[in-house]
Design a protein around this motif. Structure first.
Motif, PDB file in Angstrom:
ATOM      1  N   GLY A   1       0.382   3.724  -2.763  1.00 37.43           N
ATOM      2  CA  GLY A   1       0.084   5.138  -2.252  1.00 37.43           C
ATOM      3  C   GLY A   1      -1.459   5.383  -2.009  1.00 37.43           C
ATOM      4  O   GLY A   1      -2.015   6.437  -1.761  1.00 37.43           O
ATOM      5  N   VAL A   2      -2.019   4.123  -2.199  1.00 43.79           N
ATOM      6  CA  VAL A   2      -3.682   4.276  -1.709  1.00 43.79           C
ATOM      7  C   VAL A   2      -4.015   3.070  -0.949  1.00 43.79           C
ATOM      8  O   VAL A   2      -3.205   1.957  -0.617  1.00 43.79           O
ATOM      9  N   GLN A   3      -4.925   3.227   0.068  1.00 41.81           N
ATOM     10  CA  GLN A   3      -5.286   2.071   0.639  1.00 41.81           C
ATOM     11  C   GLN A   3      -6.116   0.854  -0.139  1.00 41.81           C
ATOM     12  O   GLN A   3      -6.730   1.203  -0.995  1.00 41.81           O
ATOM     13  N   LEU A   4      -5.532  -0.208  -0.037  1.00 46.44           N
ATOM     14  CA  LEU A   4      -6.259  -1.301  -0.984  1.00 46.44           C
ATOM     15  C   LEU A   4      -7.294  -2.304  -0.102  1.00 46.44           C
ATOM     16  O   LEU A   4      -8.133  -2.753  -0.817  1.00 46.44           O
TER      17      LEU A   4
ATOM     18  N   GLU B   1       0.763  -1.270  -0.151  1.00 43.28           N
ATOM     19  CA  GLU B   1       0.012   0.035  -0.045  1.00 43.28           C
ATOM     20  C   GLU B   1       0.829   1.222  -0.179  1.00 43.28           C
ATOM     21  O   GLU B   1       0.509   2.348  -0.397  1.00 43.28           O
TER      22      GLU B   1
ATOM     23  N   THR C   1     -11.044  -1.996  -0.998  1.00 44.55           N
ATOM     24  CA  THR C   1     -11.682  -0.771  -1.301  1.00 44.55           C
ATOM     25  C   THR C   1     -11.929  -0.466  -2.698  1.00 44.55           C
ATOM     26  O   THR C   1     -11.369  -1.452  -3.567  1.00 44.55           O
TER      27      THR C   1
ATOM     28  N   ASP D   1     -10.266   1.531  -4.744  1.00 45.90           N
ATOM     29  CA  ASP D   1      -9.110   1.406  -5.446  1.00 45.90           C
ATOM     30  C   ASP D   1      -8.386  -0.091  -5.267  1.00 45.90           C
ATOM     31  O   ASP D   1      -7.600  -0.491  -6.170  1.00 45.90           O
TER      32      ASP D   1
END
Length: 293
Positions: free
Chosen positions: A35-38, A31, A49, A51
């Motif tokens: 760079g994003v929450q998975l 993650e 999520t 993303d």
């Protein structure tokens, strides 16, 4: 992907055979890189999520590509390396086993092919002992072989003389008519020679007098035959290229068929090279079928 399949980090850890903290750490590292929450983690497991849903599709495409690359690498290794130990009874260029082996060498530049030329009984023993992987041999009626057999097809053996031989002028040729002439024939241990001698013995006629012994029906043997009044027994597969210089005699008692078989060791693990050779050589004999006689 395993966390998604399993529905939780703890179950994913069990399936992967590593600890739960290791999976959690790997997910956080992933993650951080993306760079994003998975994943959304909760008491009842982990779920993707929005993303994460997009990332999962990319991950699945990557997994398929990795599988394809791994398979391609395996095929390349098989193509450019490996040893096939093959036994044949005749090294003639039109021998189906030689043709199949040559095709494999063309297709697989790194293939190492170890050829052994010998009699069918000796090659059968070599296959059964694990000294060679496969052998293509003729099998005669009543002949006992130890190895597992795949029947490829039939070949006929005929008594052959040179064009213009005195026997070709006779309207009917009997076994007794052969007595004045000597033979080009295989050594005594040959299955073919034993088979033909048994026919003479059963019919009560003098045994053939062998003047020239040869391990197989070679160019040299056929050259001697077509230059003398000697007789020989020749397979149709060899005779075809000598018609016009050599002539078969029609003698019902000596009209012999033999079965060509592919020998393998009972219970042997078939390598890709062995399987490919079997498929190639079988393709020349479309009516072949399996046998374990």
């Amino acid at each position: 992907m395993e966390v998604v399949r399993s529905g939780s980090i703890s179950r994913a850890a069990q399936h992967l055979g590593i600890t739960q903290p290791s999976v959690s750490k790997a997910m956080r590292r992933l993650e951080d890189e993306v760079g994003v929450q998975l994943l959304e983690r909760g008491l009842h497991g982990a779920r993707l999520t929005a993303d994460g849903e997009m990332f999962l599709e990319a991950a699945r495409r990557f997994e398929l590509q990795r599988f394809d690359l791994t398979r391609a690498a395996s095929e390349l290794r098989a193509r450019h390396a490996g040893l096939l130990r093959l036994g044949i009874t005749s090294p003639a260029a039109d021998n189906t086993a030689v043709i199949a082996a040559a095709e494999m060498v063309r297709k697989r530049p790194g293939l190492r092919l170890r050829l052994r030329v010998g009699k069918s009984d000796a090659l059968d023993t070599a296959v059964d002992d694990g000294e060679i992987d496969l052998a293509v041999v003729p099998s005669y009626k009543g002949q006992s072989l130890q190895s597992t057999q795949l029947q490829l097809g039939e070949d006929h053996i005929r008594v052959v003389v040179r064009q213009g031989h005195p026997l070709t002028k006779k309207p009917v040729v009997s076994l007794n008519d052969l007595t004045p002439y000597a033979w080009v024939m295989a050594p005594p241990r040959s299955a073919a020679r034993r088979h033909f001698f048994a026919i003479f013995e059963r019919n009560g006629v003098p045994m053939p007098r062998v003047a020239v012994e040869t391990e197989y029906t070679s160019e040299a043997a056929m050259g001697i035959l077509t230059s003398t009044d000697l007789l020989s027994i020749v397979p149709d597969s060899v005779l075809r290229s000598w018609l016009g210089r050599a002539t078969p005699l029609s003698i019902p008692e000596l009209a012999v068929s033999r079965t060509l078989v592919l020998l393998s060791r009972p219970g042997a693990r078939w390598s890709p090279l062995m399987t490919e050779f079997r498929e190639l050589v079988s393709s020349y004999w479309p009516k072949g079928h399996s046998s374990n006689e």
